[in-house]
Design a protein around this motif. Structure first.
Motif, PDB file in Angstrom:
ATOM      1  N   SER A  10     -47.712 -13.502   6.949  1.00 59.02           N
ATOM      2  CA  SER A  10     -48.401 -12.274   6.550  1.00 59.02           C
ATOM      3  C   SER A  10     -49.630 -11.995   7.408  1.00 59.02           C
ATOM      4  O   SER A  10     -50.115 -10.861   7.451  1.00 59.02           O
ATOM      5  N   ASN A  11     -50.148 -13.019   8.094  1.00 56.45           N
ATOM      6  CA  ASN A  11     -51.278 -12.793   9.005  1.00 56.45           C
ATOM      7  C   ASN A  11     -50.850 -12.092  10.296  1.00 56.45           C
ATOM      8  O   ASN A  11     -51.714 -11.649  11.064  1.00 56.45           O
ATOM      9  N   ASN A  12     -49.553 -12.008  10.540  1.00 56.54           N
ATOM     10  CA  ASN A  12     -49.064 -11.396  11.776  1.00 56.54           C
ATOM     11  C   ASN A  12     -49.110  -9.874  11.668  1.00 56.54           C
ATOM     12  O   ASN A  12     -48.135  -9.217  11.280  1.00 56.54           O
ATOM     13  N   VAL A  13     -50.259  -9.320  11.971  1.00 57.55           N
ATOM     14  CA  VAL A  13     -50.460  -7.867  11.963  1.00 57.55           C
ATOM     15  C   VAL A  13     -51.184  -7.515  13.265  1.00 57.55           C
ATOM     16  O   VAL A  13     -52.399  -7.680  13.377  1.00 57.55           O
ATOM     17  N   SER A  14     -50.430  -7.064  14.255  1.00 56.45           N
ATOM     18  CA  SER A  14     -51.033  -6.643  15.522  1.00 56.45           C
ATOM     19  C   SER A  14     -50.601  -5.235  15.890  1.00 56.45           C
ATOM     20  O   SER A  14     -50.724  -4.813  17.042  1.00 56.45           O
ATOM     21  N   GLY A  15     -50.078  -4.513  14.915  1.00 53.94           N
ATOM     22  CA  GLY A  15     -49.621  -3.150  15.078  1.00 53.94           C
ATOM     23  C   GLY A  15     -49.015  -2.694  13.773  1.00 53.94           C
ATOM     24  O   GLY A  15     -49.159  -3.371  12.743  1.00 53.94           O
ATOM     25  N   ASN A  16     -48.294  -1.586  13.787  1.00 52.03           N
ATOM     26  CA  ASN A  16     -47.677  -1.087  12.563  1.00 52.03           C
ATOM     27  C   ASN A  16     -46.202  -0.774  12.748  1.00 52.03           C
ATOM     28  O   ASN A  16     -45.648   0.078  12.041  1.00 52.03           O
ATOM     29  N   ASP A  17     -45.558  -1.480  13.686  1.00 53.32           N
ATOM     30  CA  ASP A  17     -44.117  -1.324  13.818  1.00 53.32           C
ATOM     31  C   ASP A  17     -43.434  -2.664  13.549  1.00 53.32           C
ATOM     32  O   ASP A  17     -44.094  -3.686  13.314  1.00 53.32           O
ATOM     33  N   TYR A  18     -42.128  -2.653  13.582  1.00 59.11           N
ATOM     34  CA  TYR A  18     -41.343  -3.826  13.191  1.00 59.11           C
ATOM     35  C   TYR A  18     -41.712  -5.062  13.999  1.00 59.11           C
ATOM     36  O   TYR A  18     -41.902  -6.148  13.445  1.00 59.11           O
ATOM     37  N   ALA A  19     -41.806  -4.916  15.300  1.00 61.86           N
ATOM     38  CA  ALA A  19     -42.015  -6.082  16.162  1.00 61.86           C
ATOM     39  C   ALA A  19     -43.420  -6.645  16.080  1.00 61.86           C
ATOM     40  O   ALA A  19     -43.635  -7.823  16.373  1.00 61.86           O
ATOM     41  N   ASN A  21     -45.588  -6.365  13.245  1.00 64.90           N
ATOM     42  CA  ASN A  21     -46.136  -6.435  11.894  1.00 64.90           C
ATOM     43  C   ASN A  21     -45.104  -7.033  10.957  1.00 64.90           C
ATOM     44  O   ASN A  21     -44.073  -6.406  10.669  1.00 64.90           O
ATOM     45  N   ASP A  22     -45.365  -8.247  10.465  1.00 63.28           N
ATOM     46  CA  ASP A  22     -44.400  -8.909   9.592  1.00 63.28           C
ATOM     47  C   ASP A  22     -44.257  -8.223   8.242  1.00 63.28           C
ATOM     48  O   ASP A  22     -43.249  -8.411   7.554  1.00 63.28           O
ATOM     49  N   HIS A  23     -45.243  -7.430   7.827  1.00 61.45           N
ATOM     50  CA  HIS A  23     -45.118  -6.672   6.580  1.00 61.45           C
ATOM     51  C   HIS A  23     -44.066  -5.578   6.742  1.00 61.45           C
ATOM     52  O   HIS A  23     -43.222  -5.382   5.849  1.00 61.45           O
ATOM     53  N   VAL A  24     -44.102  -4.882   7.852  1.00 60.01           N
ATOM     54  CA  VAL A  24     -43.089  -3.870   8.142  1.00 60.01           C
ATOM     55  C   VAL A  24     -41.713  -4.519   8.251  1.00 60.01           C
ATOM     56  O   VAL A  24     -40.721  -4.025   7.699  1.00 60.01           O
ATOM     57  N   LEU A  30     -35.566  -6.873   3.780  1.00 62.90           N
ATOM     58  CA  LEU A  30     -35.078  -7.035   2.412  1.00 62.90           C
ATOM     59  C   LEU A  30     -33.964  -6.034   2.118  1.00 62.90           C
ATOM     60  O   LEU A  30     -32.931  -6.387   1.521  1.00 62.90           O
ATOM     61  N   ARG A  31     -34.152  -4.811   2.517  1.00 65.04           N
ATOM     62  CA  ARG A  31     -33.137  -3.789   2.260  1.00 65.04           C
ATOM     63  C   ARG A  31     -31.905  -4.001   3.127  1.00 65.04           C
ATOM     64  O   ARG A  31     -30.776  -3.729   2.700  1.00 65.04           O
ATOM     65  N   ARG A  32     -32.105  -4.532   4.314  1.00 65.64           N
ATOM     66  CA  ARG A  32     -30.966  -4.842   5.188  1.00 65.64           C
ATOM     67  C   ARG A  32     -30.140  -5.977   4.580  1.00 65.64           C
ATOM     68  O   ARG A  32     -28.896  -5.924   4.592  1.00 65.64           O
ATOM     69  N   ILE A  92     -44.443  -5.996  -1.570  1.00 69.03           N
ATOM     70  CA  ILE A  92     -43.189  -5.644  -0.902  1.00 69.03           C
ATOM     71  C   ILE A  92     -42.002  -6.189  -1.694  1.00 69.03           C
ATOM     72  O   ILE A  92     -40.987  -5.500  -1.872  1.00 69.03           O
ATOM     73  N   LEU A  93     -42.113  -7.421  -2.198  1.00 70.66           N
ATOM     74  CA  LEU A  93     -41.042  -7.991  -3.023  1.00 70.66           C
ATOM     75  C   LEU A  93     -40.878  -7.198  -4.316  1.00 70.66           C
ATOM     76  O   LEU A  93     -39.748  -6.933  -4.752  1.00 70.66           O
ATOM     77  N   ARG A  94     -41.992  -6.824  -4.947  1.00 71.53           N
ATOM     78  CA  ARG A  94     -41.911  -6.042  -6.184  1.00 71.53           C
ATOM     79  C   ARG A  94     -41.266  -4.677  -5.924  1.00 71.53           C
ATOM     80  O   ARG A  94     -40.443  -4.210  -6.716  1.00 71.53           O
ATOM     81  N   ASP A  95     -41.657  -4.028  -4.836  1.00 66.53           N
ATOM     82  CA  ASP A  95     -41.088  -2.730  -4.491  1.00 66.53           C
ATOM     83  C   ASP A  95     -39.570  -2.838  -4.315  1.00 66.53           C
ATOM     84  O   ASP A  95     -38.808  -1.978  -4.789  1.00 66.53           O
ATOM     85  N   PHE A  96     -39.150  -3.866  -3.623  1.00 61.39           N
ATOM     86  CA  PHE A  96     -37.721  -4.080  -3.385  1.00 61.39           C
ATOM     87  C   PHE A  96     -36.972  -4.294  -4.698  1.00 61.39           C
ATOM     88  O   PHE A  96     -35.914  -3.689  -4.929  1.00 61.39           O
TER      89      PHE A  96
END
Length: 270
Positions: A10-19, A21-24, A30-32, A92-96
């Motif tokens: 979760s500390n991996n945030v260096s942008g806001n796209d898939y590659a 940002n681990d949150h993205v 999860l949906r995949r 994110i888990l709750r949303d899913f």
């Protein structure tokens, strides 16, 4: 039994796209996983099947999730000083689960030492007190995240002093005193902090280990450290033949960094 363990930081945030940002990545993955008809099972359940305490059908067409390091980003929504609002992994888990009705569960492997986390908050995050442990009991009570050990202090290179004299890599933890300080001490602290719940799983920092830990301390001192299994970072599914003390995991960013990469990975497992 062929269960992929997907791991995120979760500390991996260096942008806001898939590659970057681990949150993205987690939210999309999860949906995949659901679209592919796979279930999410607790990591402890995978270990139960491996050790013969649950039938293999329990993990049929399933994946497990783990998170490493245990900062606030695992639990809280945080306004990142550079990249803006970030939905916490728990959210994110709750949303899913709310969107799909599917079960969602992950294991957070946390750095246990309060002193180490206070330093790492300054050296690895933004120095805003985002590496506290006050959420761990709430996570356990909700049942969404299991709290397990990522060692006492990660033997992290930015710490002024680690639990032993040599810092920087977990490969140097090759004596009883050093192993006990990193592994059993962490289990003791978590057991007291989260009582009556007991710590039973461990993840090697950066996946780094050595023959002493794998062939001596972990298997021969199980009555002392009380762990059931340990996880590394070899990119493979957990199978009946996996080493109980160095179970494989796939790491987001290292073993796949795009949605199609995860689909190929999961397809290759079958």
């Amino acid at each position: 039994m062929r269960v992929p363990v997907l791991t995120y930081h979760s500390n991996n945030v260096s942008g806001n796209d898939y590659a970057s940002n681990d949150h993205v990545a987690l939210a999309q993955d999860l949906r995949r996983v659901a679209r592919l008809g796979l279930r999410i099972v607790p990591l402890a359940t995978v270990v139960d099947v491996l050790l013969g305490d649950a039938p293999a059908s329990t993990v049929e067409r399933a994946v497990a999730l783990s998170f490493d390091d245990g900062s606030w980003f695992d639990w809280h929504d945080i306004d990142h000083p550079t990249w803006g609002p970030q939905r916490g992994f728990a959210g994110i888990l709750r949303d899913f689960a709310a969107e799909t009705g599917a079960a969602a569960h992950a294991t957070s492997f946390v750095i246990v030492s309060p002193e180490a986390r206070a330093t790492l908050d300054r050296t690895c995050l933004a120095g805003r007190g985002w590496w506290g442990d006050e959420w761990w009991r709430a996570a356990q009570a909700e049942g969404l995240l299991a709290i397990e050990s990522h060692s006492w202090d990660h033997n992290h290179p930015t710490l002024p002093r680690a639990a032993q004299d040599r810092s920087g890599t977990f490969r140097t933890i090759d004596s009883y005193g050093e192993a006990d300080a990193q592994i059993r001490q962490a289990a003791d602290w978590l057991d007291a902090f989260l009582a009556p719940r007991r710590s039973r799983l461990f993840a090697f920092p950066y996946g780094e280990t050595n023959d002493y830990l794998l062939r001596d301390y972990l298997p021969l001192r199980a009555g002392e450290h009380r762990l059931r299994a340990a996880f590394g970072t070899e990119p493979a599914p957990v199978t009946r033949g996996s080493d109980r003390w160095n179970l494989p995991r796939y790491i987001a960013g290292a073993h796949w960094n795009e949605p199609a990469g995860l689909e190929r990975l999961l397809a290759s497992i079958g």
